[in-house]
Design an enzyme around this catalytic site. Structure first.
Site, PDB file in Angstrom:
ATOM      1  CB  CYS A  57      10.215 -24.769  61.115  1.00 48.14           C
ATOM      2  SG  CYS A  57       9.273 -24.797  59.139  1.00 48.14           S
ATOM      3  CB  CYS A  61       8.649 -17.467  56.189  1.00 47.99           C
ATOM      4  SG  CYS A  61       8.294 -19.480  55.526  1.00 47.99           S
ATOM      5  CB  CYS A  64       8.296 -17.908  60.739  1.00 44.03           C
ATOM      6  SG  CYS A  64       7.138 -18.884  61.756  1.00 44.03           S
ATOM      7  CB  CYS A 101      -6.892 -23.174  63.319  1.00 43.84           C
ATOM      8  SG  CYS A 101      -5.442 -23.041  61.986  1.00 43.84           S
ATOM      9  CB  CYS A 132      -9.125 -24.915  60.606  1.00 41.43           C
ATOM     10  SG  CYS A 132      -7.545 -23.735  59.647  1.00 41.43           S
ATOM     11  CB  CYS A 192      -8.271 -20.920  55.016  1.00 34.10           C
ATOM     12  SG  CYS A 192      -7.729 -19.107  57.308  1.00 34.10           S
ATOM     13  NE  ARG A 264      -9.936 -16.314  61.417  1.00 37.20           N
ATOM     14  CZ  ARG A 264      -9.145 -17.166  59.792  1.00 37.20           C
ATOM     15  NH1 ARG A 264      -8.389 -17.690  59.668  1.00 37.20           N
ATOM     16  NH2 ARG A 264     -10.720 -18.124  60.097  1.00 37.20           N
TER      17      ARG A 264
HETATM   18  N1  SAM Z   1       4.494 -24.082  58.530  1.00 36.01           N
HETATM   19  C1  SAM Z   1       3.323 -24.194  57.818  1.00 36.01           C
HETATM   20  C2  SAM Z   1       2.904 -23.302  56.792  1.00 36.01           C
HETATM   21  O1  SAM Z   1       4.202 -21.939  56.833  1.00 36.01           O
HETATM   22  O2  SAM Z   1       2.862 -23.084  56.068  1.00 36.01           O
HETATM   23  C3  SAM Z   1       2.004 -23.254  58.662  1.00 36.01           C
HETATM   24  C4  SAM Z   1       1.967 -22.104  59.882  1.00 36.01           C
HETATM   25  S1  SAM Z   1       2.758 -20.987  58.929  1.00 36.01           S
HETATM   26  C5  SAM Z   1       3.269 -20.221  61.121  1.00 36.01           C
HETATM   27  C6  SAM Z   1       0.849 -20.221  59.156  1.00 36.01           C
HETATM   28  C7  SAM Z   1       1.050 -18.950  59.066  1.00 36.01           C
HETATM   29  O3  SAM Z   1       1.234 -18.121  59.636  1.00 36.01           O
HETATM   30  C8  SAM Z   1       2.034 -18.405  57.505  1.00 36.01           C
HETATM   31  O4  SAM Z   1       1.936 -18.334  56.168  1.00 36.01           O
HETATM   32  C9  SAM Z   1       1.943 -17.157  57.780  1.00 36.01           C
HETATM   33  O5  SAM Z   1       1.108 -15.841  57.079  1.00 36.01           O
HETATM   34  C10 SAM Z   1       1.710 -16.547  59.570  1.00 36.01           C
HETATM   35  N2  SAM Z   1       2.487 -16.059  60.763  1.00 36.01           N
HETATM   36  C11 SAM Z   1       3.841 -16.765  60.718  1.00 36.01           C
HETATM   37  N3  SAM Z   1       4.470 -15.972  61.643  1.00 36.01           N
HETATM   38  C12 SAM Z   1       3.266 -14.405  61.561  1.00 36.01           C
HETATM   39  C13 SAM Z   1       3.997 -13.546  62.101  1.00 36.01           C
HETATM   40  N4  SAM Z   1       4.950 -13.415  62.396  1.00 36.01           N
HETATM   41  N5  SAM Z   1       3.675 -12.392  62.117  1.00 36.01           N
HETATM   42  C14 SAM Z   1       1.887 -12.230  60.962  1.00 36.01           C
HETATM   43  N6  SAM Z   1       1.840 -13.485  60.321  1.00 36.01           N
HETATM   44  C15 SAM Z   1       2.249 -14.881  60.941  1.00 36.01           C
HETATM   45  C1  DTB Z   2      -3.122 -17.160  59.693  1.00 33.66           C
HETATM   46  O1  DTB Z   2      -3.654 -16.087  58.856  1.00 33.66           O
HETATM   47  N1  DTB Z   2      -2.302 -16.375  61.490  1.00 33.66           N
HETATM   48  C2  DTB Z   2      -2.062 -17.612  61.692  1.00 33.66           C
HETATM   49  C3  DTB Z   2      -2.616 -19.163  61.637  1.00 33.66           C
HETATM   50  N2  DTB Z   2      -2.994 -18.697  60.088  1.00 33.66           N
HETATM   51  C4  DTB Z   2      -1.634 -19.858  61.622  1.00 33.66           C
HETATM   52  C5  DTB Z   2      -0.696 -17.734  62.740  1.00 33.66           C
HETATM   53  C6  DTB Z   2      -0.180 -16.731  63.300  1.00 33.66           C
HETATM   54  C7  DTB Z   2       1.418 -16.439  63.607  1.00 33.66           C
HETATM   55  C8  DTB Z   2       1.592 -15.384  64.126  1.00 33.66           C
HETATM   56  C9  DTB Z   2       2.899 -15.184  65.222  1.00 33.66           C
HETATM   57  C10 DTB Z   2       3.238 -16.387  65.896  1.00 33.66           C
HETATM   58  O2  DTB Z   2       2.169 -16.876  67.045  1.00 33.66           O
HETATM   59  O3  DTB Z   2       4.227 -17.917  66.206  1.00 33.66           O
HETATM   60 FE1  SF4 Z   3       8.239 -22.676  58.877  1.00 34.22          FE
HETATM   61 FE2  SF4 Z   3       7.012 -20.878  60.027  1.00 34.22          FE
HETATM   62 FE3  SF4 Z   3       7.898 -20.695  57.293  1.00 34.22          FE
HETATM   63 FE4  SF4 Z   3       5.713 -22.027  58.620  1.00 34.22          FE
HETATM   64  S1  SF4 Z   3       5.657 -20.300  58.487  1.00 34.22           S
HETATM   65  S2  SF4 Z   3       6.744 -22.675  56.845  1.00 34.22           S
HETATM   66  S3  SF4 Z   3       6.318 -22.902  60.005  1.00 34.22           S
HETATM   67  S4  SF4 Z   3       8.859 -21.207  59.600  1.00 34.22           S
END
Ligand code: SAM
Ligand code: DTB
Ligand code: SF4
Length: 335
Positions: A57, A61, A64, A101, A132, A192, A264
Site C-alpha cells: 500500500c 499509516c 499498518c 468484510c 462490508c 462503519c 465492535r
Molecule cells: N486501506 C484501507 C484504509 O486504510 O482505509 C482499508 C484497510 S485498513 C487495514 C483498515 C483499518 O484497519 C485502518 O483504518 C485501521 O484502523 C485498522 N488497522 C490497520 N492496521 C492495524 C493495526 N496494526 N492494529 C489495529 N488496527 C489496525
Molecule cells: C477495523 O476497524 N479493523 C479491521 C477492519 N476494520 C478492516 C482491521 C484490523 C487490522 C489489523 C491488522 C491486520 O490484520 O493487518
Molecule cells: Fe494502506 Fe494500511 Fe493505511 Fe489502509 S491502513 S491505507 S492498507 S497503509
C-alpha cells in the site's frame, strides 16, 4: 427520557472527558444501562474479515503492516479471484458469521479493481451474508457503484483525533477521511467507522475521536474500537501498551455517545484475556471480528470464541440489520 432523546450530535469535549473521568464502575453501569435501552442484551454481531488485496500500500499509516514503506515481511499480492472470495465467504457463513468484510490495501480503488470488487459483493450478497468493504478513499461515484452492487456497509476509520492524526498518517488528511464518509453516507451505504487505541495518543485524543464520531450528522451504524496490534517493522512497534481499563473506558464512552450503534471490540483481542473481553461486553461492545485472521494478523480461534460466548451466555445476533441500526438514521433524522 425517550430513546431518540438520548441520541445527540452536540456533545462537547468537556462532557466526553467527564465521562472518561468517571469511576470505572459508574461508567460501566451507565454504559450497560444505555446499552439495554437500545439493544437486545447478551447478543453479539459477528463479522469475518478477508484481505482481498494484501500489501504494497502506498500510504504511510504508522500502525499498518501493509504499507510499502515498512519492512514487515508482507509482500505484494494481487486482487483475489471472485470464486476464491466466494469460498472464503461460504466458510465464514458456515462458521457462524453474518457479515463478510472485504479489505484491500489501497489508497483508493482503481476503476478496474472496483468492477472486480463489485462482482465479489454481488456473489457474497447472494449467499445471504451482509457485505462490508474497506478499500480506502472513495469518490461519490465509486460509493454509488458499490451500493448498486448490493454493498451494505463501508468501513473507513478516522483512527484518532484530528490533532494527533498527523503523527500517524501524512499521505492523506483527516478531511479526506471525512469526505469519504460523506460520500458513503450520501450513496445510502451504512457506515462503519471507528479508531485505534494504543498509538501513543493522549486521553484527550481518545475523547476527541469519539466526540467527532458522535457529532457526525448521523452516527456510524458500526463503530470498531481497535487496540493497536503491534507489528515488527512498523513505526508503532514498541509503543507503550494501553492500560486495559482505559481500553474498556473507550468502549463504554463509545456506547454512551452512540447508543444505537454497534460497538465492535475489534483488533487486539488475541492479546486480551477472556475476562477483559467480558468487561468490554459489559461496557456495551456488541460486535466482534470472528475468524482466525483479521487482515494480515491473528484473531482468536473460532472455537475459543464460541466457547467464550457460551461461558458468558452471549448468543450470536441474527443477520439482517437490527431495529436499533435502523433507528440511527430514522429516529434522529426525521427530515
Ligand atoms: N486501506 C484501507 C484504509 O486504510 O482505509 C482499508 C484497510 S485498513 C487495514 C483498515 C483499518 O484497519 C485502518 O483504518 C485501521 O484502523 C485498522 N488497522 C490497520 N492496521 C492495524 C493495526 N496494526 N492494529 C489495529 N488496527 C489496525
Ligand atoms: C477495523 O476497524 N479493523 C479491521 C477492519 N476494520 C478492516 C482491521 C484490523 C487490522 C489489523 C491488522 C491486520 O490484520 O493487518
Ligand atoms: Fe494502506 Fe494500511 Fe493505511 Fe489502509 S491502513 S491505507 S492498507 S497503509
Amino acid at each position: 427520557m425517550t430513546r431518540s432523546a438520548q441520541i445527540r450530535h452536540d456533545w462537547t469535549l468537556e462532557e466526553v472527558e467527564a465521562l472518561f473521568a468517571l469511576p470505572l464502575l459508574d461508567l460501566l453501569l451507565r454504559a450497560q444501562s444505555v446499552h439495554r435501552a437500545h439493544h437486545e442484551p447478551n447478543t453479539v454481531q459477528m463479522s469475518t474479515l478477508l484481505s482481498i488485496k494484501t500489501g504494497a500500500c502506498p500510504e504511510d499509516c504508522a500502525y499498518c503492516p501493509q504499507s510499502v514503506r515498512y519492512d514487515t515481511g508482507i509482500g505484494r499480492e494481487a486482487l483475489m479471484e471472485v470464486e476464491a472470495v466466494r469460498e472464503c465467504a461460504l466458510r465464514a457463513q458456515a462458521a457462524g458469521a453474518t457479515r463478510f468484510c472485504m479489505g484491500a490495501a489501497y489508497r483508493s480503488p482503481k476503476p478496474k479493481d472496483l468492477r472486480a470488487i463489485c462482482a465479489m459483493v454481488r456473489e457474497v450478497s447472494a449467499l445471504g451474508l451482509e457485505t462490508c468493504a474497506t478499500l480506502g478513499m472513495l469518490t461519490p461515484e465509486q460509493a454509488r457503484e458499490l451500493k448498486d452492487a448490493g454493498l451494505d456497509f463501508y468501513n473507513h476509520n478516522l483512527d484518532t483525533s484530528e490533532e494527533f492524526y498527523g503523527e500517524i498518517i501524512t499521505t492523506r488528511t483527516y478531511q479526506d477521511r471525512l469526505d469519504t464518509l460523506e460520500a458513503v453516507r450520501e450513496a445510502g451505504l451504512k457506515v462503519c467507522c471507528g479508531g485505534i487505541i494504543g498509538m501513543g495518543e493522549s486521553a484527550r485524543d481518545r475523547a476527541q475521536l469519539l466526540l467527532t464520531l458522535a457529532n457526525l450528522p448521523q452516527h456510524p451504524e458500526s463503530v470498531p474500537i481497535n487496540e493497536l496490534v503491534q507489528v515488527p517493522g512498523t513505526p508503532l512497534h514498541g509503543a507503550a501498551s494501553v492500560d486495559p481499563f482505559d481500553f474498556v473506558r473507550a468502549v463504554a464512552v463509545a456506547r454512551l455517545l452512540m447508543p444505537c450503534s454497534h460497538v465492535r471490540l475489534s483488533a487486539g483481542r488475541t492479546a486480551m484475556s477472556d475476562e477483559l473481553q467480558a468487561l468490554c461486553f459489559l461496557a456495551g461492545a456488541n460486535s466482534i471480528f470472528y475468524g482466525e485472521k483479521l487482515l494480515t494478523t491473528g484473531n482468536p480461534d473460532t472455537d475459543h470464541d464460541r466457547k467464550l460466548l457460551a461461558r458468558l451466555g452471549i448468543v450470536p445476533e441474527a443477520a439482517a440489520t437490527t431495529r436499533s441500526e435502523a433507528a440511527t438514521g430514522a429516529a434522529d433524522h426525521p427530515a
